[in-house]
Design a protein around this motif. Structure first.
Motif, PDB file in Angstrom:
ATOM      1  N   GLN A 426       0.809  -1.218   0.000  1.00  0.00           N
ATOM      2  CA  GLN A 426       0.000   0.000   0.000  1.00  0.00           C
ATOM      3  C   GLN A 426       0.845   1.272   0.000  1.00  0.00           C
ATOM      4  OE1 GLN A 426      -0.376  -2.564   1.969  1.00  0.00           O
ATOM      5  NE2 GLN A 426      -2.408  -3.415   1.501  1.00  0.00           N
ATOM      6  N   SER A 427       2.166   1.162   0.096  1.00  0.00           N
ATOM      7  CA  SER A 427       3.024   2.345   0.068  1.00  0.00           C
ATOM      8  C   SER A 427       3.356   2.784  -1.348  1.00  0.00           C
ATOM      9  CB  SER A 427       4.322   2.068   0.837  1.00  0.00           C
ATOM     10  OG  SER A 427       4.054   1.845   2.207  1.00  0.00           O
ATOM     11  N   THR A 428       2.797   2.118  -2.370  1.00  0.00           N
ATOM     12  CA  THR A 428       3.005   2.475  -3.767  1.00  0.00           C
ATOM     13  C   THR A 428       1.656   2.626  -4.439  1.00  0.00           C
ATOM     14  OG1 THR A 428       5.083   1.254  -3.798  1.00  0.00           O
ATOM     15  CG2 THR A 428       4.127   1.832  -5.928  1.00  0.00           C
ATOM     16  N   ALA A 429       1.507   3.688  -5.276  1.00  0.00           N
ATOM     17  CA  ALA A 429       0.245   3.946  -5.961  1.00  0.00           C
ATOM     18  C   ALA A 429       0.533   4.338  -7.397  1.00  0.00           C
ATOM     19  CB  ALA A 429      -0.544   5.036  -5.251  1.00  0.00           C
ATOM     20  N   THR A 430      -0.515   4.298  -8.236  1.00  0.00           N
ATOM     21  CA  THR A 430      -0.444   4.646  -9.654  1.00  0.00           C
ATOM     22  C   THR A 430      -1.239   5.928  -9.884  1.00  0.00           C
ATOM     23  OG1 THR A 430      -0.251   2.323 -10.284  1.00  0.00           O
ATOM     24  CG2 THR A 430      -0.908   3.874 -12.001  1.00  0.00           C
ATOM     25  N   VAL A 431      -0.642   6.869 -10.663  1.00  0.00           N
ATOM     26  CA  VAL A 431      -1.293   8.133 -10.984  1.00  0.00           C
ATOM     27  C   VAL A 431      -1.464   8.194 -12.502  1.00  0.00           C
ATOM     28  CG1 VAL A 431      -1.220  10.640 -10.770  1.00  0.00           C
ATOM     29  CG2 VAL A 431      -0.183   9.212  -8.993  1.00  0.00           C
TER      30      VAL A 431
END
Length: 841
Positions: A426-431
Motif C-alpha cells: 500500500q506504500s506504492t500507488a499509480t497516478v
C-alpha cells in the motif's frame, strides 16, 4: 591528649619514654604498662610533634603526678545518700592541690552523653552528675555553659548548683540540633575556680520520626516504543530527615501500581535502593498505549513494612514514537488532467495514512516517482499541513507528443523505518494523467532568421520567405502574417505566404542599422478560437557598397599668420567601410585661384594630410578652403568639402591672441544669426523709446509755464500728477540739480546762515564737463564718468542718484532759473521732478 591544630594526619608524634608510654597518631597518650606511684619517672616525659610536609617540630613536657584517690574511692565518695544511686557520675580530673591552678587543654576525656530525641519526660530529666574531689573539704557550686545552657537556645539543660545533677528540660530534636557541647565549672563560695572546666558532649539519639519525602510529587519520563527489557527509563529520589547512618534514614522503593496494565501489569521495575526505573517486559507500542502511570512508594527502616514510614509519588512515563508504521495510500490509483504547455500546475492530490505521531519525521511523508516519467516533467512535493502528495507539472507537456501519462509513486517517511519493518504494497500507488489539447501559438523556424544582402537594393525587391509552423497538428488552421516592428519602414510581408519584399532602399548607413544589422519583427496568427500568435525576428546583414563620399575632418581649424609655428593635420570621414573608405587622396581645388597660391597640402599617410601656408604671411581672417578627397573603393567616389580656417596673430607658443576673432571663429552660423536678431530687436526697442520721449516733450512744451524770477531753482519741486515714482521720491530736495556755476559764493552769505534745503559743506564731486563739440562715440564714456562721480557723492539721496547732464544746451540752463516762478504761477510751487526724469535732465 594534644590538639593537632587542624593538620590532621600530617603530624607525627614521638615519645621520649616509649617503654612506659605510647602516643597514638591522634595525639592521645596512653600508659604502655602498669605504673605504680613509686615507679613514676622523675623526669617529665617529652612529646615531640613534627609536620611531615614542612618538617616543623613542636616539643612539650608531660609531668606525671600520683592521683589522690583510687577509682574505687572516687566512686564511693561520689554517691551521697540524698542523690540517685543509679545516676552516672562525672568527676573532675585529679590534680595536685599544691600546684598552681592552670587550665589544661583537653586533659580529660569525657565519654559523650546520649539522649534520645522526642523524649516524653517527665521533665526535667536527669542525665549525669558532675562532681569534684574538693567538695569534701568545702562547699562548691556547679554550673554549665554553652549553647543549650546559657547560650541560645537557652533553657534546654540545667544543673543543680549544689548536687551537680545535669538535667534536660524539654524534648530534643535531632533534625534541629544533633549534638550539644557544654562546659562544666566548679567554684567555691567566693567564686574562685577550684577545678579546670571539663567539656561535656551530649549527642541526640535519632528516632524514626520523619517520613520519606519525594523531591517531586510527579515524575516525568520517556521510553521509546519497542524498547527491549532492561531499558533505563528514569530515576526517582526521596529524602528522609532522619539519620541516614541508621535504619531510620535508609529508604527502599517499590512500584505499587501500573496504569494501564497492558500488555502486562509488570512492564516496569524499580531499583529498591537507587530508585531507577527500567523496563522488564517487551511490547511497548505507542499506537496502543501512549503513556503509563506508576505509583512509587518509598519506605524507611530499610523498607520494613511494620516499623517503617512510607510516602508515595507518581511517575508518568510517556512512550515516544519510532517509525514503525509506514505511510499507506488511501487508494491504489489516482487520476488527474492537465492542459498542455502549462507548468507549476497541481494535477492530483495523493492522500496517505500513517499511524505514527503526526507532524514528526516518522509521520511526514516523502513522495518519489519511480516510473512513468523518464523526462522528469512531474514532481510530487509534500503539503506540510495535510501530508498529501501534490503531483505538479514542472516542464511543459505537448499534447501532440503524448496524450496520457501513467506515473508510479512511492511514499516513504523522512526517517527510515525501524529495524525489522518493511514497506507494504500500500506504500506504492499509480497516478493516471490525461493531457488536454489547447490552441498553441505558431512559431517561426529558425528564429531569428539571418539573411545577407548588399545595401542599396531597390524597392519591390524580393528578400526571402519567412513562414511559421503551427504545432497543433490535430487542428485544421490557417496562418496569417503581419509586420510587428520595422523601424525604418523598409519591408512588406505577404499576409498569406510570408513573402518579404522591400518598399524602400536599404541603406547600411541608416541610424536604424547597428553593426550592419537591421532587425524586423513579424507576427504569425492562426485561425483558432481563441486565436494564438507568435513572433519571429528577421535579421538583415547589409553588405557595404561605396555609396558615401568622404568629407574633410575637422571642418574648422586655426593657423597663425606666419606658417612657421604650426600646421593643420586633417583626415577624412567616410560612412562606408573598408575597402570602400581609406586610404584617401587629398588635393586642393583649382578654383578660386588664390587657394593653390596661398595654401599647400601634403599627404602624411593613407588617412591623414597636412595643410599649411604656402606664402610667408597671410592676413588675419577666416578662409574656406575647398579640398577634393577621393576614397579607395571599387569605383572610387570623390567629394569637394570645405575646411574653415581662421588665420590669426599668434604668440611665441603658437596660440591665437586675437580674442575677438577667436570669439567670432568659435561661433557657428546659427549663433551669429541669433546675435544679429537680438541686436535688431534691441535697436527697435530703443527707437520706440526715443519716439515716446519726444512725444512727451512736445506735450510738456505745449503747456504754458509762468516764471517767478524771485524763486530760487533749489526750491523743492513737488509732483502731483501721474509721473511720480513712488513714496520714496516725496521727501527729497533737488539740490542735486544745482549746477556748479550757478551756486552762490559762500562769501556773500552771512556767517552761520544756511538754507534748510542747501547742500552741506562737503567737497563737491567732480562731475564731468562735456566738450563743446562732442563726438557721438564719447557719449558712453561721459555717462560712465557721471555715474562714477554720483556714486562717490556723499550728499546724494539714499535711494536715487540724480545725475547732471548738460547735453540740452545753454537754452535749457537759461530757462532753469525761471522754473520755480513758472511753477508758482501755475499753482504748483511744490511740484517735484519724478525719479525717472533725472537721467533725462
Amino acid at each position: 591528649r594534644f590538639v593537632d591544630c587542624g593538620r590532621g594526619g600530617l603530624l607525627r608524634f614521638e615519645c621520649s619514654n616509649p617503654s612506659d608510654f605510647r602516643i597514638e597518631a591522634d595525639g592521645v597518650v596512653y600508659a604502655a604498662r602498669s605504673i605504680q606511684h613509686s615507679t613514676l619517672p622523675a623526669l617529665p616525659v617529652l612529646i615531640k610533634a613534627s609536620d611531615t610536609t614542612t618538617q616543623q617540630e613542636w616539643v612539650t613536657q608531660v609531668r606525671l603526678m600520683p592521683s589522690t584517690h583510687s577509682s574505687q574511692q572516687v566512686e564511693e565518695v561520689a554517691v551521697p545518700p540524698v542523690m540517685s544511686k543509679d545516676l552516672r557520675e562525672i568527676a573532675f580530673p585529679s590534680r595536685n592541690t599544691d600546684s598552681q591552678l592552670k587550665r589544661m587543654k583537653r586533659d580529660w576525656v569525657i565519654p559523650p552523653i546520649n539522649v534520645p530525641e522526642n523524649s516524653r519526660g517527665p521533665f526535667p530529666q536527669e542525665l549525669v552528675r558532675i562532681r569534684s574531689d574538693h567538695d569534701k573539704s568545702r562547699s562548691l557550686r556547679y554550673s554549665v555553659t554553652g549553647p543549650g545552657a546559657d547560650q541560645p537556645p537557652t533553657g534546654i539543660f540545667i544543673i543543680d548548683p549544689i548536687s551537680g545533677e545535669l538535667s534536660v528540660n524539654k524534648p530534643l530534636d535531632r533534625e534541629h540540633i544533633p549534638n550539644f557541647h557544654l562546659r562544666a565549672h566548679a567554684v567555691d563560695l567566693n567564686g574562685n575556680q577550684v577545678e579546670n572546666p571539663i567539656d561535656i558532649v551530649i549527642n541526640v539519639i535519632d528516632m524514626n520520626d520523619n517520613r520519606p519525602e519525594f523531591t517531586h510529587q510527579i515524575w516525568n519520563g520517556t521510553v521509546p516504543e519497542g524498547s527491549k527489557p532492561g531499558t533505563f527509563v528514569m530515576t526517582v529520589t526521596s529524602v528522609d530527615k532522619d539519620d541516614p547512618k541508621t535504619a531510620n534514614g535508609m529508604l527502599r522503593y517499590k512500584i505499587l501500581s501500573q496504569n494501564p496494565e497492558s500488555p502486562t501489569s509488570n512492564m516496569f521495575t524499580i531499583n529498591n535502593k537507587t530508585g531507577g526505573i527500567i523496563t522488564v517486559a517487551a511490547g511497548l507500542d505507542r499506537e496502543k498505549v501512549p503513556q503509563y502511570t506508576l505509583i512509587i512508594q518509598a519506605t524507611d527502616m530499610e523498607g520494613n513494612p511494620m516499623y517503617g514510614l512510607s510516602n508515595t509519588a507518581t511517575a508518568v512515563i510517556r512512550v515516544t514514537d519510532i517509525n514503525d508504521n509506514p505511510p499507506e495510500f488511501t487508494s491504489e490509483t489516482f487520476f488527474g488532467e492537465v492542459p498542455e504547455n502549462r507548468v507549476n500546475v497541481i494535477v492530483a492530490n495523493l492522500t496517505v495514512t500513517d499511524k505514527d505521531q503526526p507532524n514528526t519525521p516518522a509521520w511526514n511523508a516523502v513522495y518519489k516517482i519511480t516510473g512513468g516519467d523518464p523526462t522528469g516533467r512531474f514532481s510530487v512535493p509534500t503539503d506540510p499541513t495535510t501530508n498529501e502528495g501534490l503531483v505538479t507539472v514542472v516542464k511543459p507537456i505537448d499534447y501532440e507528443i503524448s496524450r496520457t501519462y501513467v506515473l508510479t509513486v512511492e511514499a516513504r517517511n523522512e526517517v527510515p523505518l525501524a529495524r525489522g519493518i518493511h514497506s507494504p504494497r500500500q506504500s506504492t500507488a499509480t497516478v493516471s494523467i490525461r493531457v488536454m489539447d489547447l490552441n498553441e501559438s505558431p512559431y517561426f523556424e529558425p528564429n531569428p532568421k539571418l539573411i545577407r544582402l548588399e545595401e542599396g537594393m531597390l524597392p519591390e525587391s524580393m528578400l526571402t520567405t519567412f513562414t511559421a509552423q503551427d504545432p497543433d497538428r490535430f487542428m485544421q488552421q490557417s496562418i496569417r502574417y503581419s509586420k510587428l516592428s520595422d523601424p525604418a519602414n523598409w519591408l512588406r510581408i505577404d499576409p498569406n505566404t510570408g513573402r518579404i519584399t522591400t518598399i524602400a532602399i536599404l541603406d547600411r548607413e541608416s541610424p536604424f542599422v547597428k553593426n550592419s544589422l537591421y532587425n524586423a519583427t513579424f507576427l504569425a496568427t492562426d485561425s483558432g478560437v481563441p486565436p494564438a500568435s507568435g513572433t519571429g525576428t528577421l535579421q538583415i546583414y547589409l553588405l557595404d557598397i561605396n555609396d558615401n563620399a568622404p568629407k574633410v575632418f575637422p571642418q574648422e581649424a586655426e593657423i597663425c599668420q606666419k606658417p612657421e609655428p604650426n600646421a593643420i593635420n586633417i583626415t577624412a570621414v567616410d560612412g562606408d567601410l573598408n575597402p570602400n573608405a581609406g586610404p584617401f587622396a587629398f588635393e586642393l581645388a583649382h578654383r578660386p585661384a588664390d587657394v593653390r597660391r596661398n595654401w599647400t597640402i601634403t599627404r602624411i599617410s593613407g588617412d591623414y594630410a597636412q595643410m599649411s601656408l604656402k606664402i610667408g604671411f597671410l592676413e588675419s581672417g577666416i578662409y574656406e578652403i575647398p579640398i577634393i578627397i577621393t576614397d579607395s573603393g571599387n569605383l572610387p567616389m570623390s567629394n569637394t568639402s570645405y575646411l574653415r580656417i581662421k588665420v590669426c596673430q599668434c604668440d611665441i607658443n603658437g596660440d591665437c591672441t586675437d580674442q575677438q576673432h577667436i570669439m567670432a571663429a568659435g561661433l557657428g552660423t546659427g549663433a551669429i544669426i541669433a546675435i544679429l536678431l537680438c541686436i535688431i530687436i534691441l535697436l527697435i526697442l530703443v527707437l520706440l523709446f526715443v519716439v515716446w520721449m519726444k512725444r512727451r516733450d512736445k506735450e510738456r512744451q505745449a503747456k504754458q509755464l509762468l516764471i517767478d524770477p524771485e524763486d530760487d531753482v533749489r526750491d523743492n519741486i513737488l509732483k502731483y500728477d501721474e509721473e511720480g515714482g513712488g513714496e520714496e521720491d516725496q521727501d527729497y530736495d533737488l539740490s542735486q540739480l544745482q549746477q556748479p556755476d550757478t551756486i552762490e559764493p559762500d562769501a556773500i552769505k552771512p556767517v552761520g546762515i544756511r538754507r534748510l534745503d542747501e547742500r552741506p559743506l562737503h567737497p563737491e564731486p567732480q562731475y564731468p564737463m562735456r566738450s563743446a563739440a562732442p563726438h557721438p562715440g564719447d557719449i558712453g564714456d561721459f555717462i560712465n564718468e557721471g555715474l562714477k562721480a554720483a556714486d562717490n557723492d556723499p550728499t546724494a539721496p539714499p535711494y536715487d542718484s540724480l545725475l547732471v547732464f548738460d547735453y540740452e544746451g545753454s537754452g535749457f540752463h537759461s530757462r532753469l532759473p525761471k522754473l520755480p516762478q513758472l511753477l508758482q504761477q501755475r499753482g504748483r510751487p511744490g511740484l517735484r521732478l519724478p525719479q525717472r526724469l533725472g537721467p533725462s535732465l
